[in-house]
Write an enzyme that holds these catalytic residues in place. Structure first.
Site, PDB file in Angstrom:
ATOM      1  N   VAL A 129       0.829  -1.202   0.000  1.00 40.03           N
ATOM      2  CA  VAL A 129       0.000   0.000   0.000  1.00 40.03           C
ATOM      3  C   VAL A 129       0.867   1.258   0.000  1.00 40.03           C
ATOM      4  O   VAL A 129       0.559   2.227  -0.695  1.00 40.03           O
ATOM      5  CB  VAL A 129      -0.946   0.018   1.221  1.00 40.03           C
ATOM      6  CG1 VAL A 129      -1.686   1.355   1.319  1.00 40.03           C
ATOM      7  CG2 VAL A 129      -1.941  -1.133   1.141  1.00 40.03           C
ATOM      8  N   GLU A 130       1.933   1.268   0.751  1.00 33.01           N
ATOM      9  CA  GLU A 130       2.708   2.494   0.951  1.00 33.01           C
ATOM     10  C   GLU A 130       3.540   2.870  -0.276  1.00 33.01           C
ATOM     11  O   GLU A 130       3.262   3.872  -0.929  1.00 33.01           O
ATOM     12  CB  GLU A 130       3.565   2.352   2.206  1.00 33.01           C
ATOM     13  CG  GLU A 130       2.705   2.243   3.458  1.00 33.01           C
ATOM     14  CD  GLU A 130       3.498   1.969   4.716  1.00 33.01           C
ATOM     15  OE1 GLU A 130       4.742   2.037   4.674  1.00 33.01           O
ATOM     16  OE2 GLU A 130       2.876   1.668   5.761  1.00 33.01           O
TER      17      GLU A 130
END
Length: 318
Positions: A129-130
């Protein structure tokens, strides 16, 4: 490190009256909070590399997100969101902690999954996600930049490697400590560095037991604690697994690293799930869930005033 059971017991201890702090020589003695020391000397070439990498979005899969995207050094080292936006616009599971004074924490991430800044950096780059990237891809991007390649060859014997990229970023982050807060000057003997109201807030912070978890140089960041040690606390959906994700122990659900409170007045919203929009809301929640008591408006106002004295800028400006 205190065990979780020890730290929980400390939070349940009865409130005791504390003596008025006494100055010995030029310094305040026997206080649970200690001044931030100057940053340890770092290799300037590696710091310069880390500073550049910190703001380079090429570390993310699509060249959109850099470390600085979520850690705004001009805004307390955070992005002001309850949850941050990853490289593809998805929200992170948890609130982004400040990068300022992260070098003073005993572990990294809310769940303590990383024991060093280097490990933390390595995990963020590959987080789906990051940053959503992979280390072979990141190393290739850095190698393809002639400026990076020359700088790494000058700073590291083996040039561009994953370990050296992680180390450069971590070396830079180790400079991002914030000595010289007004409260530190008070601890060091300047009785006029904080106001009477701020001193009263500090007295309540100690009297009610907040210092059981928030003490030391970083005013926290040195133990794990259950969110809801006295009364069960709500948590945003999916955000309450905490240390369980590392240990697999069901007793570690809702257990998190106690955040350091340096610059906390600048890092709203608060908690792992960003559920407290203001510092006074966060203080009220801590009274209820960690101390088992209700705060008054005066409690919140005075303690918030004390916490604002912990603000300071990095000695080496980013």
């Amino acid at each position: 490190m205190a065990s979780r059971s020890q730290s929980s017991a400390a939070m349940l201890a009865p409130v005791i009256a504390l003596a008025v702090p006494a100055f010995a020589g030029n310094a305040l003695q026997n206080e649970p909070i200690h001044p931030v020391p100057a940053a340890a000397p770092q290799d300037p070439a590696r710091v310069a590399l880390g500073r550049r990498l910190f703001s380079d979005p090429r570390l993310s899969a699509n060249g959109v997100v850099s470390c600085a995207s979520c850690h705004n050094l001009q805004a307390g080292g955070v992005d002001g969101r309850a949850r941050s936006l990853g490289f593809n616009g998805r929200l992170t599971a948890l609130n982004t902690p400040t990068v300022l004074n992260a070098a003073l924490n005993f572990r990294q991430f809310w769940n303590g999954a990383a024991s060093t800044l280097e490990q933390q950096i390595g995990m963020v780059v590959e987080n789906p996600v990051e940053m959503g990237s992979s280390w072979p891809v990141v190393v290739r991007k850095v190698l393809d930049d002639s400026g990076y390649r020359r700088a790494f060859n000058a700073a590291y014997r083996d040039g561009v490697t994953r370990a050296n990229i992680e180390n450069a970023l971590a070396t830079y982050e180790r400079t991002l400590v914030t000595p010289g807060a007004r409260f530190d000057r008070y601890l060091q003997g300047d009785n006029g560095a904080i106001t009477a109201a701020e001193k009263a807030g500090y007295a309540r912070f100690k009297q009610y037991g907040c210092v059981s978890c928030h003490q030391g140089v970083n005013v926290g960041g040195n133990m794990f604690q259950k969110y809801g040690a006295v009364m069960p606390a709500p948590s945003a959906q999916g955000a309450g697994l905490g240390r369980f994700l590392v240990t697999g122990n069901p007793q570690d659900e809702q257990v998190f690293k106690v955040p350091g409170l340096r610059n906390v007045a600048r890092t709203a919203p608060y908690f792992h799930d960003g559920s407290a929009a203001t510092l006074e809301q966060a203080i009220d929640a801590m009274f209820r869930y960690q101390l088992g008591r209700e705060s008054t408006s005066e409690d919140r106002k005075l303690i918030a005033a004390f916490l604002a004295t912990l603000n300071a800028e990095p000695a080496v400006q980013p």
